[in-house]
Design a protein around this motif. Structure first.
Motif, PDB file in Angstrom:
ATOM      1  N   TYR A 137       2.727   0.363  15.723  1.00 16.93           N
ATOM      2  CA  TYR A 137       3.153   1.118  14.544  1.00 16.93           C
ATOM      3  C   TYR A 137       3.623   0.173  13.432  1.00 16.93           C
ATOM      4  CZ  TYR A 137       2.848   5.853  16.408  1.00 16.93           C
ATOM      5  OH  TYR A 137       2.392   7.041  16.887  1.00 16.93           O
ATOM      6  N   ILE A 138       4.415  -0.830  13.785  1.00 19.35           N
ATOM      7  CA  ILE A 138       4.905  -1.784  12.788  1.00 19.35           C
ATOM      8  C   ILE A 138       3.738  -2.493  12.128  1.00 19.35           C
ATOM      9  CG2 ILE A 138       6.174  -3.958  12.487  1.00 19.35           C
ATOM     10  CD1 ILE A 138       8.123  -2.855  14.689  1.00 19.35           C
ATOM     11  N   SER A 139       2.785  -2.942  12.920  1.00 16.76           N
ATOM     12  CA  SER A 139       1.610  -3.624  12.387  1.00 16.76           C
ATOM     13  C   SER A 139       0.816  -2.699  11.459  1.00 16.76           C
ATOM     14  CB  SER A 139       0.730  -4.098  13.541  1.00 16.76           C
ATOM     15  OG  SER A 139      -0.436  -4.685  13.058  1.00 16.76           O
ATOM     16  N   PHE A 140       0.659  -1.452  11.869  1.00 15.14           N
ATOM     17  CA  PHE A 140      -0.060  -0.477  11.051  1.00 15.14           C
ATOM     18  C   PHE A 140       0.635  -0.286   9.702  1.00 15.14           C
ATOM     19  CE2 PHE A 140      -0.349   4.022   9.741  1.00 15.14           C
ATOM     20  CZ  PHE A 140      -1.685   4.058   9.389  1.00 15.14           C
ATOM     21  N   PHE A 141       1.961  -0.078   9.718  1.00 14.92           N
ATOM     22  CA  PHE A 141       2.692   0.142   8.474  1.00 14.92           C
ATOM     23  C   PHE A 141       2.711  -1.100   7.596  1.00 14.92           C
ATOM     24  CE2 PHE A 141       4.561   3.779  10.833  1.00 14.92           C
ATOM     25  CZ  PHE A 141       4.104   4.765   9.965  1.00 14.92           C
ATOM     26  N   GLN A 142       2.769  -2.283   8.190  1.00 16.35           N
ATOM     27  CA  GLN A 142       2.705  -3.509   7.401  1.00 16.35           C
ATOM     28  C   GLN A 142       1.350  -3.626   6.708  1.00 16.35           C
ATOM     29  OE1 GLN A 142       3.733  -6.368  10.431  1.00 16.35           O
ATOM     30  NE2 GLN A 142       5.872  -6.480   9.744  1.00 16.35           N
ATOM     31  N   THR A 143       0.312  -3.230   7.395  1.00 16.53           N
ATOM     32  CA  THR A 143      -1.032  -3.287   6.817  1.00 16.53           C
ATOM     33  C   THR A 143      -1.158  -2.337   5.634  1.00 16.53           C
ATOM     34  OG1 THR A 143      -1.986  -3.890   8.949  1.00 16.53           O
ATOM     35  CG2 THR A 143      -3.496  -2.990   7.301  1.00 16.53           C
ATOM     36  N   ILE A 144      -0.702  -1.103   5.803  1.00 14.35           N
ATOM     37  CA  ILE A 144      -0.893  -0.153   4.704  1.00 14.35           C
ATOM     38  C   ILE A 144       0.048  -0.414   3.535  1.00 14.35           C
ATOM     39  CG2 ILE A 144      -1.886   1.655   6.162  1.00 14.35           C
ATOM     40  CD1 ILE A 144       0.790   3.123   6.020  1.00 14.35           C
ATOM     41  N   THR A 145       1.205  -0.973   3.793  1.00 12.30           N
ATOM     42  CA  THR A 145       2.111  -1.259   2.677  1.00 12.30           C
ATOM     43  C   THR A 145       1.722  -2.537   1.942  1.00 12.30           C
ATOM     44  OG1 THR A 145       3.687  -2.355   4.143  1.00 12.30           O
ATOM     45  CG2 THR A 145       4.083  -0.023   3.634  1.00 12.30           C
ATOM     46  N   SER A 146       0.977  -3.415   2.569  1.00  7.63           N
ATOM     47  CA  SER A 146       0.553  -4.647   1.904  1.00  7.63           C
ATOM     48  C   SER A 146      -0.700  -4.442   1.064  1.00  7.63           C
ATOM     49  CB  SER A 146       0.316  -5.756   2.928  1.00  7.63           C
ATOM     50  OG  SER A 146      -0.819  -5.443   3.716  1.00  7.63           O
ATOM     51  N   CYS A 147      -1.269  -3.272   1.116  1.00  8.87           N
ATOM     52  CA  CYS A 147      -2.486  -2.991   0.350  1.00  8.87           C
ATOM     53  C   CYS A 147      -2.189  -2.783  -1.127  1.00  8.87           C
ATOM     54  CB  CYS A 147      -3.195  -1.745   0.903  1.00  8.87           C
ATOM     55  SG  CYS A 147      -3.888  -2.021   2.544  1.00  8.87           S
ATOM     56  N   GLY A 148      -0.944  -2.617  -1.482  1.00  6.16           N
ATOM     57  CA  GLY A 148      -0.572  -2.399  -2.876  1.00  6.16           C
ATOM     58  C   GLY A 148      -0.683  -0.929  -3.246  1.00  6.16           C
ATOM     59  N   ARG A 149      -0.157  -0.625  -4.401  1.00  4.42           N
ATOM     60  CA  ARG A 149      -0.172   0.760  -4.882  1.00  4.42           C
ATOM     61  C   ARG A 149      -1.093   0.865  -6.078  1.00  4.42           C
ATOM     62  NH1 ARG A 149       5.508   3.422  -3.673  1.00  4.42           N
ATOM     63  NH2 ARG A 149       5.936   2.214  -1.833  1.00  4.42           N
ATOM     64  N   VAL A 150      -1.656   2.023  -6.218  1.00  6.31           N
ATOM     65  CA  VAL A 150      -2.520   2.277  -7.364  1.00  6.31           C
ATOM     66  C   VAL A 150      -1.630   2.518  -8.567  1.00  6.31           C
ATOM     67  CG1 VAL A 150      -4.232   3.867  -8.313  1.00  6.31           C
ATOM     68  CG2 VAL A 150      -4.274   3.297  -5.885  1.00  6.31           C
ATOM     69  N   ASN A 151      -1.986   1.886  -9.684  1.00  2.40           N
ATOM     70  CA  ASN A 151      -1.221   2.055 -10.906  1.00  2.40           C
ATOM     71  C   ASN A 151      -1.358   3.495 -11.381  1.00  2.40           C
ATOM     72  OD1 ASN A 151      -0.011   1.965 -13.394  1.00  2.40           O
ATOM     73  ND2 ASN A 151      -1.099   0.097 -14.075  1.00  2.40           N
ATOM     74  N   GLU A 152      -0.229   4.188 -11.498  1.00  3.70           N
ATOM     75  CA  GLU A 152      -0.264   5.600 -11.851  1.00  3.70           C
ATOM     76  C   GLU A 152      -0.341   5.813 -13.360  1.00  3.70           C
ATOM     77  OE1 GLU A 152       2.924   7.610  -9.848  1.00  3.70           O
ATOM     78  OE2 GLU A 152       2.322   6.770  -7.919  1.00  3.70           O
ATOM     79  N   ASN A 153      -0.288   4.772 -14.194  1.00  2.43           N
ATOM     80  CA  ASN A 153      -0.356   4.916 -15.652  1.00  2.43           C
ATOM     81  C   ASN A 153      -1.745   4.974 -16.150  1.00  2.43           C
ATOM     82  OD1 ASN A 153       2.411   4.975 -15.906  1.00  2.43           O
ATOM     83  ND2 ASN A 153       2.537   2.731 -16.043  1.00  2.43           N
TER      84      ASN A 153
END
Length: 154
Positions: free
Chosen positions: A138-154
């Motif tokens: 689970y930790i590895s999974f969450f680290q992977t998805i959080t390191s992908c960055g966020r889409v700029n909402e502007n």
């Protein structure tokens, strides 16, 4: 006498399966349990085989508990496939009583080897489903998805 522990499902409600079990195997006692049970290890210690009657199930805690108790598991092929590893001793075609009885007969015929193989299956559960491994995954999974960055909402 061989004792089979099973949950409730379409097959265990099917009188055909019960009749086939009684006519093909001389000394079999099967008990059907519905719902959660406290102290599953105590229940499972009184049985020789775990029969999982479901047609489909994404993840079965009862199969993991039965394997840890050293019981050979008989389940439908679809349930065995969903578990993702070699935890099931024999499989049957979902919903087919004749196929389920044949799978149970195969376990009974090779009972000693199926029980001996339980040590390997227990290790599979310990290696793949233990809390340390699950938490690490689970930790590895969450680290992977959080390191992908966020889409700029502007």
């Amino acid at each position: 006498m061989v004792c089979i522990f099973t949950g409730w499902g379409r097959l265990t409600a099917d009188t055909t399966l019960r009749h086939l079990l009684r006519t093909t195997t001389q000394q079999v006692r099967s008990d059907v349990f519905i719902g959660a049970k406290e102290g599953s290890a105590q229940y499972l210690a009184n049985y020789d085989i775990y029969f999982h009657p479901s047609d489909r199930e994404a993840f079965s805690m009862s199969i993991l508990e039965a394997v840890m108790a050293g019981l050979p598991v008989v389940a439908s092929q679809s349930v065995a496939d969903a578990m993702g590893s070699d935890l099931v001793a024999e499989t049957f075609v979902a919903g087919e009583a004749d196929s389920a009885v044949e799978a149970l007969e195969r376990v009974l015929a090779g009972f000693t080897s199926h029980v001996a193989d339980g040590v390997r299956r227990r290790q599979l559960v310990a290696d793949n489903y233990g809390i340390e491994n699950t938490a690490s995954s689970y930790i590895s999974f969450f680290q992977t998805i959080t390191s992908c960055g966020r889409v700029n909402e502007n």
